[in-house]
Write a protein that holds these residues in place. Structure first.
Motif, PDB file in Angstrom:
ATOM      1  N   TYR A  11       0.595  -1.021  -0.222  1.00  0.00           N
ATOM      2  CA  TYR A  11      -0.059  -0.163   0.202  1.00  0.00           C
ATOM      3  C   TYR A  11       1.070   1.500   0.343  1.00  0.00           C
ATOM      4  N   VAL A  12       1.521   1.421   0.412  1.00  0.00           N
ATOM      5  CA  VAL A  12       2.930   2.543   0.677  1.00  0.00           C
ATOM      6  C   VAL A  12       3.554   2.042  -0.878  1.00  0.00           C
ATOM      7  N   MET A  13       3.752   1.092  -1.759  1.00  0.00           N
ATOM      8  CA  MET A  13       4.157   1.312  -2.518  1.00  0.00           C
ATOM      9  C   MET A  13       3.444   2.165  -3.548  1.00  0.00           C
ATOM     10  N   ARG A  14       1.921   1.394  -3.704  1.00  0.00           N
ATOM     11  CA  ARG A  14       0.872   2.246  -3.863  1.00  0.00           C
ATOM     12  C   ARG A  14       0.916   3.329  -4.529  1.00  0.00           C
ATOM     13  N   TYR A  15       1.124   4.104  -2.750  1.00  0.00           N
ATOM     14  CA  TYR A  15       0.608   5.993  -2.159  1.00  0.00           C
ATOM     15  C   TYR A  15       1.844   6.502  -3.495  1.00  0.00           C
ATOM     16  N   ASN A  16       3.216   5.859  -3.165  1.00  0.00           N
ATOM     17  CA  ASN A  16       4.463   6.262  -3.790  1.00  0.00           C
ATOM     18  C   ASN A  16       4.260   5.961  -5.206  1.00  0.00           C
ATOM     19  N   LEU A  17       3.560   5.662  -5.976  1.00  0.00           N
ATOM     20  CA  LEU A  17       3.924   4.942  -7.561  1.00  0.00           C
ATOM     21  C   LEU A  17       4.168   6.478  -8.440  1.00  0.00           C
ATOM     22  N   PRO A  18       3.409   7.709  -7.754  1.00  0.00           N
ATOM     23  CA  PRO A  18       3.657   8.544  -9.254  1.00  0.00           C
ATOM     24  C   PRO A  18       5.395   8.881  -9.082  1.00  0.00           C
ATOM     25  N   ALA A  19       6.041   8.894  -8.193  1.00  0.00           N
ATOM     26  CA  ALA A  19       7.695   8.996  -7.987  1.00  0.00           C
ATOM     27  C   ALA A  19       8.024   8.407  -8.373  1.00  0.00           C
TER      28      ALA A  19
END
Length: 404
Positions: free
Chosen positions: A300-308
């Motif tokens: 879920y953290v990876m999903r949040y950080n996906l744009p960067a």
């Protein structure tokens, strides 16, 4: 090109390398304190290691009462043992808590005061008694890191002491010592190590000022930590499921231990981020192992950080053996999926609800997570309280779409 690498003076890795322990300890003097836990203290392999140190002409005192999550009282007892033994070095044999105990004991024995005096970063006033770290799990990477994590009854969350002077003088990593780790511990420790690799590889990239490593223990993403992190991801992801299924395979145990050590090197310099910040309150509320919490949160953290992080996630996917895609965005999505699938395959819960985390605690947990400033500020995407709430909500419900 910018990189930072802080490490033990020596790292010895390989099956059977524990046989050098006696000579290594003797090189620091003729008195040693060995920190371990109650289970290992009665183990024949541990006793053989103590005898090896004694055969090298070293007088040994054993502190065998390490407690998981390292409460302050445990450190007080170990420091008292050290003052009685007057050691020239402290040997840590065991999991992350044993290694962190040795670091904290060396610090307080050398400089006095209380562990509370050293919370935070760069609070250690000088060199500490040498620590020889001998891990028996493949997870925390504490054998090569500048961090000791402990529990303070006056604090809601775990606290840390972070300083390059806490890095052990020597690390002896013998994968044979992990052969008796049960499947559940193998899974949790390996998942923890993989999150270290992922969060280090995707940490914020800071301005490369000349003083950055002197101002921050964890400098963020850099070329040296990237090298260690990506190789750690490759090794751990390729060995974890097999080692959980068949713990007798020394080849897989060796890859896991080497991967965990490299991941330790990566985060010792780059640092961790949001998954670790969020785990602290989640762990405090659910009383679950650190590795379970960070692994449950990581997709879920990876999903949040996906744009960067699309390029980085694509490289993670490739390291994990995902078939190549022409499109970077597709590979990045596949990287998130590969991490989630591997964790599920080794028994990591897919949601925080499965850990016993209650939805009404989301606001409190988000606010508490924000207090872990070194982790929050290391995230590649800026984080506020509302962002933390969103990640927790998605992880609680098992719905990454809530972060789209």
């Amino acid at each position: 090109m910018f990189g930072t690498f802080r490490s033990p003076n020596a790292v010895y890795f390989g099956a059977g390398q524990r046989a050098m322990l006696g000579r290594v300890v003797a090189s620091f003097g003729n008195r040693a304190l060995i920190c371990t836990d109650e289970r290992l203290a009665g183990d024949p392999v541990f006793r053989a290691m103590v005898e090896d140190v004694e055969a090298a002409g070293v007088h040994v005192a054993v502190f065998g009462r390490t407690i998981a999550d390292l409460p302050l009282g445990c450190i007080d007892e170990a420091v008292a043992e050290a003052r009685a033994a007057r050691p020239d070095s402290i040997v840590a044999i065991g999991g992350g808590s044993c290694l962190d105990l040795a670091k904290a004991t060396a610090l307080v024995y050398t400089h006095g005061g209380r562990p509370q005096d050293y919370y935070g970063e760069f609070k250690v006033p000088g060199a500490v008694l040498p620590v020889i770290a001998v891990p028996t799990t493949s997870g925390t990477g504490s054998e090569v890191t500048p961090v000791a994590v402990l529990s303070d009854p006056d604090k809601t969350l775990k606290v840390g002491i972070s300083d390059p002077r806490l890095i052990p003088a020597v690390a002896i990593c013998d994968p044979e010592l992990t052969l008796t780790c049960p499947p559940s511990l193998t899974a949790v420790a390996g998942a923890d190590a993989l999150t270290h690799g992922i969060e280090s590889f995707t940490a914020i990239r800071r301005d490369e000022g000349a003083n950055l490593p002197l101002e921050r223990v964890f400098v963020g993403k850099n070329i040296i930590s990237d090298h260690h992190a990506l190789e750690a991801i490759r090794l751990i992801s390729g060995a974890l499921e097999g080692a959980v299924a068949d713990g007798s395979r020394l080849d897989l145990r060796a890859r896991l231990m080497y991967g965990a050590m490299l991941a330790g090197h990566a985060f010792a310099n780059a640092g961790n981020a949001a998954a670790h910040a969020l785990q602290y309150p989640v762990g405090a509320l659910t009383h679950t192992a650190h590795g379970i919490g960070v692994a449950a949160l990581m997709p879920y953290v990876m999903r949040y950080n996906l744009p960067a992080c699309r390029d980085d996630y694509a490289r993670i996917a490739a390291a994990m053996g995902v078939p190549p895609e022409d499109d970077t965005a597709a590979m990045a999505e596949a990287g998130i999926g590969a991490v989630a699938s591997l964790f599920a395959a080794v028994g990591i819960p897919r949601t925080l609800a499965e850990l016993g985390f209650e939805e009404e605690k989301i606001d409190w947990a988000a606010e508490q997570a924000m207090t872990a400033a070194r982790l929050v500020h290391n995230n590649p995407v800026p984080l506020g309280v509302e962002d933390m709430k969103a990640i927790l909500r998605a992880a609680h419900h098992g719905d990454p779409a809530l972060l789209s």
